[in-house]
Scaffold this motif. Structure first.
Motif, PDB file in Angstrom:
ATOM      1  N   THR A 120       3.865  -3.974  -6.090  1.00 29.41           N
ATOM      2  CA  THR A 120       3.321  -4.838  -5.041  1.00 29.41           C
ATOM      3  C   THR A 120       4.338  -4.930  -3.909  1.00 29.41           C
ATOM      4  O   THR A 120       5.483  -4.485  -4.052  1.00 29.41           O
ATOM      5  CB  THR A 120       3.085  -6.269  -5.549  1.00 29.41           C
ATOM      6  OG1 THR A 120       4.366  -6.835  -5.865  1.00 29.41           O
ATOM      7  CG2 THR A 120       2.196  -6.299  -6.774  1.00 29.41           C
ATOM      8  N   GLU A 152       5.866  -7.522  -2.947  1.00 29.79           N
ATOM      9  CA  GLU A 152       6.987  -8.377  -3.349  1.00 29.79           C
ATOM     10  C   GLU A 152       8.109  -7.569  -4.002  1.00 29.79           C
ATOM     11  O   GLU A 152       9.272  -7.931  -3.912  1.00 29.79           O
ATOM     12  CB  GLU A 152       6.514  -9.493  -4.292  1.00 29.79           C
ATOM     13  CG  GLU A 152       6.030 -10.756  -3.578  1.00 29.79           C
ATOM     14  CD  GLU A 152       4.761 -10.544  -2.755  1.00 29.79           C
ATOM     15  OE1 GLU A 152       3.984  -9.619  -3.101  1.00 29.79           O
ATOM     16  OE2 GLU A 152       4.557 -11.277  -1.758  1.00 29.79           O
ATOM     17  N   ASP A 153       7.735  -6.475  -4.661  1.00 34.42           N
ATOM     18  CA  ASP A 153       8.759  -5.645  -5.308  1.00 34.42           C
ATOM     19  C   ASP A 153       9.657  -4.946  -4.296  1.00 34.42           C
ATOM     20  O   ASP A 153      10.642  -4.308  -4.668  1.00 34.42           O
ATOM     21  CB  ASP A 153       8.091  -4.567  -6.187  1.00 34.42           C
ATOM     22  CG  ASP A 153       7.327  -5.184  -7.333  1.00 34.42           C
ATOM     23  OD1 ASP A 153       7.656  -6.321  -7.709  1.00 34.42           O
ATOM     24  OD2 ASP A 153       6.395  -4.527  -7.852  1.00 34.42           O
ATOM     25  N   GLN A 173      11.513  -6.275  -2.114  1.00 32.27           N
ATOM     26  CA  GLN A 173      12.664  -7.101  -1.730  1.00 32.27           C
ATOM     27  C   GLN A 173      13.939  -6.244  -1.678  1.00 32.27           C
ATOM     28  O   GLN A 173      14.285  -5.579  -2.641  1.00 32.27           O
ATOM     29  CB  GLN A 173      12.825  -8.230  -2.756  1.00 32.27           C
ATOM     30  CG  GLN A 173      13.894  -9.239  -2.422  1.00 32.27           C
ATOM     31  CD  GLN A 173      13.523 -10.120  -1.241  1.00 32.27           C
ATOM     32  OE1 GLN A 173      12.376 -10.495  -1.070  1.00 32.27           O
ATOM     33  NE2 GLN A 173      14.487 -10.436  -0.403  1.00 32.27           N
ATOM     34  N   MET A 178       6.368  -8.640   6.351  1.00 31.23           N
ATOM     35  CA  MET A 178       7.553  -8.906   5.555  1.00 31.23           C
ATOM     36  C   MET A 178       8.124 -10.272   5.906  1.00 31.23           C
ATOM     37  O   MET A 178       8.564 -11.008   5.023  1.00 31.23           O
ATOM     38  CB  MET A 178       8.603  -7.814   5.784  1.00 31.23           C
ATOM     39  CG  MET A 178       8.154  -6.461   5.290  1.00 31.23           C
ATOM     40  SD  MET A 178       7.505  -6.517   3.629  1.00 31.23           S
ATOM     41  CE  MET A 178       8.315  -5.120   2.905  1.00 31.23           C
ATOM     42  N   ARG A 190       6.078 -12.979   4.307  1.00 32.93           N
ATOM     43  CA  ARG A 190       6.280 -13.133   2.865  1.00 32.93           C
ATOM     44  C   ARG A 190       7.730 -13.365   2.503  1.00 32.93           C
ATOM     45  O   ARG A 190       8.087 -13.414   1.328  1.00 32.93           O
ATOM     46  CB  ARG A 190       5.810 -11.862   2.140  1.00 32.93           C
ATOM     47  CG  ARG A 190       4.334 -11.670   2.238  1.00 32.93           C
ATOM     48  CD  ARG A 190       3.974 -10.238   1.910  1.00 32.93           C
ATOM     49  NE  ARG A 190       2.696  -9.916   2.527  1.00 32.93           N
ATOM     50  CZ  ARG A 190       1.627  -9.539   1.840  1.00 32.93           C
ATOM     51  NH1 ARG A 190       1.690  -9.435   0.550  1.00 32.93           N
ATOM     52  NH2 ARG A 190       0.498  -9.273   2.466  1.00 32.93           N
ATOM     53  N   ILE A 246      10.203 -11.339   2.696  1.00 28.53           N
ATOM     54  CA  ILE A 246      10.830 -10.202   2.027  1.00 28.53           C
ATOM     55  C   ILE A 246      11.841  -9.570   2.977  1.00 28.53           C
ATOM     56  O   ILE A 246      11.498  -9.200   4.099  1.00 28.53           O
ATOM     57  CB  ILE A 246       9.770  -9.148   1.633  1.00 28.53           C
ATOM     58  CG1 ILE A 246       8.705  -9.795   0.760  1.00 28.53           C
ATOM     59  CG2 ILE A 246      10.430  -7.970   0.925  1.00 28.53           C
ATOM     60  CD1 ILE A 246       7.542  -8.883   0.452  1.00 28.53           C
ATOM     61  N   GLU A 293      -2.335  -2.923  -1.796  1.00 34.27           N
ATOM     62  CA  GLU A 293      -2.367  -3.847  -0.664  1.00 34.27           C
ATOM     63  C   GLU A 293      -2.599  -3.145   0.683  1.00 34.27           C
ATOM     64  O   GLU A 293      -2.083  -2.053   0.913  1.00 34.27           O
ATOM     65  CB  GLU A 293      -1.053  -4.614  -0.579  1.00 34.27           C
ATOM     66  CG  GLU A 293      -1.069  -5.864  -1.408  1.00 34.27           C
ATOM     67  CD  GLU A 293       0.287  -6.143  -2.029  1.00 34.27           C
ATOM     68  OE1 GLU A 293       0.755  -7.271  -1.890  1.00 34.27           O
ATOM     69  OE2 GLU A 293       0.851  -5.225  -2.641  1.00 34.27           O
TER      70      GLU A 293
END
Ligand SMILES: N[C@@H](CCC(=O)N[C@@H](CS)C(=O)NCC(=O)O)C(=O)O
Lengths: 379, 397
Positions: free
Chosen positions: A179, A181-182, A184, A204, A207, A209, A259
């Motif tokens: 996803t 989020e991974d 980061q 980014m 979120r 990130i 996504e």
């Protein structure tokens, strides 16, 4: 010595003032330009005053409509992509092919009655708007996203969207990234001058990130860096991702995250300030939509001329002088369909089930099939 | 004489008088050039007006909305276009300044090596110069980027130098000191040590001028500085805690964190500029040294100076006079060539500028700004080098 300098300066100042003085009133010019842009009938009138025309030649060239310029030149200069297979790609034999390229051909068919009166000008993402603004190209058909800023500040006019897309992210399968989020702390490869780099920054930030953008000018450099492992991910329009993936040495080692980061409506673009040309490009696209909707294909177009459905008759130039209204031949849409095809044919030829991409139509279906392609009435 | 001239003047009408004609021709040329310029500018302005995007610098205050990979100052997508340009300008200064320093050092070494009597050194230097001068810089840069820096080991296979430095294709990471608790105190100590070291060096230099026997004044200054810095370290440690600690880079998540890092993009443009320009500088240095007459070297040898001393004290100072002017133009070239950074993805002024052109659609404005900035850089470099040139001349008498 200093006297000479003084004289030179004085003359300069006077000259500058003189020029600056006439710089203020620019208004008389437009009347002439207007005359030049009018359809053929008006040109005879202007020809009555031959003394003015030749002198004005270089300036008038600009004021003249794009259609006239294109016709005089004998070909359309179409700004295209050369690096995205399926959309715009320079093939080993030196010819261009792809979905976007076919719309250049359709435009050529509409204007000249022949699909190959096109000069392709390969442009990277960064060069395209300058090329359009400066008049280097007549039309830009190069996976270009319609945005408000481009529509206004960049002096662009967007024809109907030919491909509804969204931004995606590609990663190596063994990276464990599933996803957004991974991502980061990741490095992400992206091409400059695209909506892609803006969306990436937006998404980014939203979120929270943290990431490092690694920005290159061309798709080749960007994917090259990604493949070398310079970046954890590569991002662009999902269509672009699929297309570029097909060129990778080991495509199966990569995957596209589910996504979607943005809306990317891609379509042809023309310059501000020439409504007639804008109309032509717009209706060229609509003609391909309408043809699919009405079931007219390159195969049956000749029989369809005998159809008694009014829309088809108008589309194919049997009645209603639709072509004339655009400043074209009445067979303009007939030529598009006959020589290039309707939307479905163009889509299937470049992206459909028989190609390596096999992209489902999805949003890019006719409104009758639940998609977004919808042509205003041909009347 | 005067009377003759007067009658002469009366006889020739002014349109056939050479003195007037010369002026008139110059005036005509200048006026034509100015008119052409005005025509072009007006053409541009009306063209932009027609497109509905008239010339304006207001966009500079709008948020840029894009991120930049590396920056010397605080920057995010909410910063303005003006700040994005500043990031680009600073990145250009960074690579140009470091490039000039290192290109000069390498250039001098290679230049001297080319005059070496050692066959191997001599030939190696010759190959270096000839090979690099004859490869287009852009080709070289793309080679460096795609075939050298991107082909370094991947992060998970990083080449480590005992944990002090890591070599990967995401960058080069080295351990780096970071300020900690005692830094606020220590930085003043450090400044003090530096000033004292400087004063000692100046005193020693003056002494040298007075006595005619120049001591190694810079070494004196440096030793004093280092000793004081070390001593005050312990004082600061005692008063306020450890002034600095060593930040070791380590793999955290997907990338290395900590320490000092140099991105492959920076390394590519930096190495490219240094290596390429040093080849030219080497030739300038060689020519400069060869321009010093043989008698000087012979005289120095006769005085019993060693080879190194001869070079440092006799040959090089004289060669400098010949070296500096062409060196200036190499520095200007390096700075301007740094705009090729765009090809390797380093966000210098030109790269950031062209992104702005595309995102804001302000081609003319951004190009004007870029030209202004590069011109300023060049003029400042020239100014400094001219000053330095004069300075070395005076010393030489
Ligand atoms: N739709 C986006 C992005 C389009 C785009 O240019 N994508 C890149 C990345 S795949 C590309 O096609 N590059 C081709 C090239 O550099 O020649 C936009 O309009 O900004």
């Amino acid at each position: 010595m200093s006297r000479k300098v003084l004289i030179v300066l004085l003359v300069l100042v006077i000259a500058a003032l003189a020029v600056a003085a006439c710089g203020g009133k620019q208004t008389p010019a437009p009347t002439e330009e207007a005359a030049a842009t009018q359809p053929p009938a008006a040109t005879e009138q202007t020809a009555a005053q031959p003394t003015e025309k030749p002198a004005e030649q270089p300036a008038a060239q600009e004021g003249e409509g794009t259609l006239a310029t294109v016709k005089a030149r004998g070909k359309i200069i179409c700004g295209v992509n050369q690096a995205v297979p399926g959309f715009g790609f320079l093939q080993p034999d030196g010819s261009f092919a792809g979905f976007d390229i076919d719309f250049c051909k359709a435009l050529s068919a509409a204007v000249f009655g022949s699909p190959d009166k096109v000069e392709y000008r390969p442009l990277n993402a960064k060069q395209r708007f300058t090329a359009l603004q400066s008049g280097e190209i007549d039309v830009l058909i190069r996976n270009t996203t319609w945005t408000l800023t481009r529509d206004t500040e960049l002096g662009a006019n967007f024809a109907p969207t030919t491909f509804y897309d969204g931004q995606g992210i590609m990663v190596r399968k063994d990276s464990g990234i599933k996803t957004l989020e991974d991502l980061q702390g990741a490095s992400i490869c992206v091409s400059s001058g695209t909506t892609t780099e803006l969306n990436l920054a937006d998404q980014m930030a939203a979120r929270g990130i943290e990431y490092t953008p690694v920005v290159f000018e061309t798709a080749d450099e960007t994917t090259g860096a990604y493949l070398d492992g310079r970046c954890d991910a590569y991002t662009t329009d999902k269509s672009g991702l699929v297309a570029r993936q097909s060129m990778f040495p080991n495509p199966e080692e990569h995957m596209i995250l589910d996504e979607t980061l943005s809306k990317e409506p891609l379509g042809p673009v023309v310059r501000h300030g020439d409504d007639q040309w804008f109309d032509i490009v717009k209706w060229m696209v609509f003609a391909t939509f309408q043809a699919e909707e009405s079931g007219v294909t390159s195969q049956n177009v000749d029989e369809m001329k005998n159809s008694d459905v009014p829309t088809i008759r108008k589309l194919l130039g049997v009645e209603g002088d639709m072509g004339q209204k655009l400043g074209l031949d009445n067979a303009w849409a007939y030529n598009i369909i006959k020589q290039v095809g309707n939307y479905a044919e163009i889509y299937d030829r470049n992206l459909g089930p028989d190609t390596v991409f096999n992209l489902p139509r999805g949003m890019n279906s006719s409104w009758k099939d639940g998609g977004l392609l919808y042509s205003p009435p041909f009347r | 004489m005067t009377t003759l001239k007067k009658s002469d003047h009366a006889a020739v009408p002014f349109w056939r008088d050479e003195r007037y004609l010369k002026i008139i021709i110059q005036v005509v040329v200048v006026v034509l050039v100015v008119l052409a310029a005005i025509y072009l500018v007006r053409n541009l302005l009306t063209g932009l007006e027609d497109l509905g995007i008239p010339l304006s610098f207001k966009f500079l205050g709008i948020e840029s909305q894009f991120d930049i990979g590396e920056s010397l100052i605080e920057y995010s997508r909410t910063s303005t276009y003006a700040r994005a340009l500043l990031v680009g300008i600073l990145n250009t200064i960074k690579v140009s300044f470091l490039g000039i320093v290192f290109a000069t050092i390498f250039g001098i070494i290679v230049g001297i090596a080319r005059l070496s009597k050692n066959w191997l050194i001599n030939k190696l230097a010759a190959i270096y110069v000839e090979a690099l001068r004859n490869i287009p810089l852009l080709v070289f840069l793309i080679f460096l980027s795609t075939s050298v820096f991107h082909k370094l080991p991947r992060v998970n296979e990083a080449l480590s130098a005992w944990g002090w430095a890591y070599l990967t294709n995401r960058g080069i990471y080295v351990v780096w000191p970071q300020p900690s608790a005692g830094w606020d105190v220590y930085k003043w100590f450090l400044l003090g040590s530096f000033i004292i070291g400087l004063i000692v060096a100046i005193i020693k230099y003056r002494e040298g001028v007075r006595t005619g026997r120049m001591p190694l004044y810079w070494l004196w200054g440096m030793v004093v500085f280092v000793v004081l810095a070390v001593v005050s370290w312990f004082i600061a440690l005692f008063i306020a805690g450890q002034p600095m600690y060593l930040d070791f880079p380590s793999l955290q998540g997907r990338n290395f964190k900590g320490g000092k890092s140099l991105t492959p993009e920076f390394m590519a443009i930096f190495t490219g500029l240094v290596v390429y320009t040093s080849a030219f500088i080497a030739e300038i240095v060689r020519a400069g040294i060869q321009a010093v007459s043989k008698g000087q070297r012979e005289a120095a040898t006769a005085l019993g100076l060693s080879g190194f001393q001869t070079m440092r004290l006799v040959i090089f100072p004289q060669a400098l006079r010949v070296i500096i002017p062409p060196m200036t133009s190499q520095y200007l070239n390096l700075t301007k060539n740094s705009s090729l950074a765009i090809a390797v993805g380093y966000p210098d002024l030109f790269a950031v500028g062209s992104t702005i052109i595309n995102q804001a659609g302000r081609a003319v404005e951004v190009i004007l700004i870029m030209m202004g900035v590069y011109l300023t850089f060049s003029l400042l470099t020239s100014l400094f080098m001219n000053w330095y040139n004069k300075h070395t001349r005076l010393v030489e008498r």
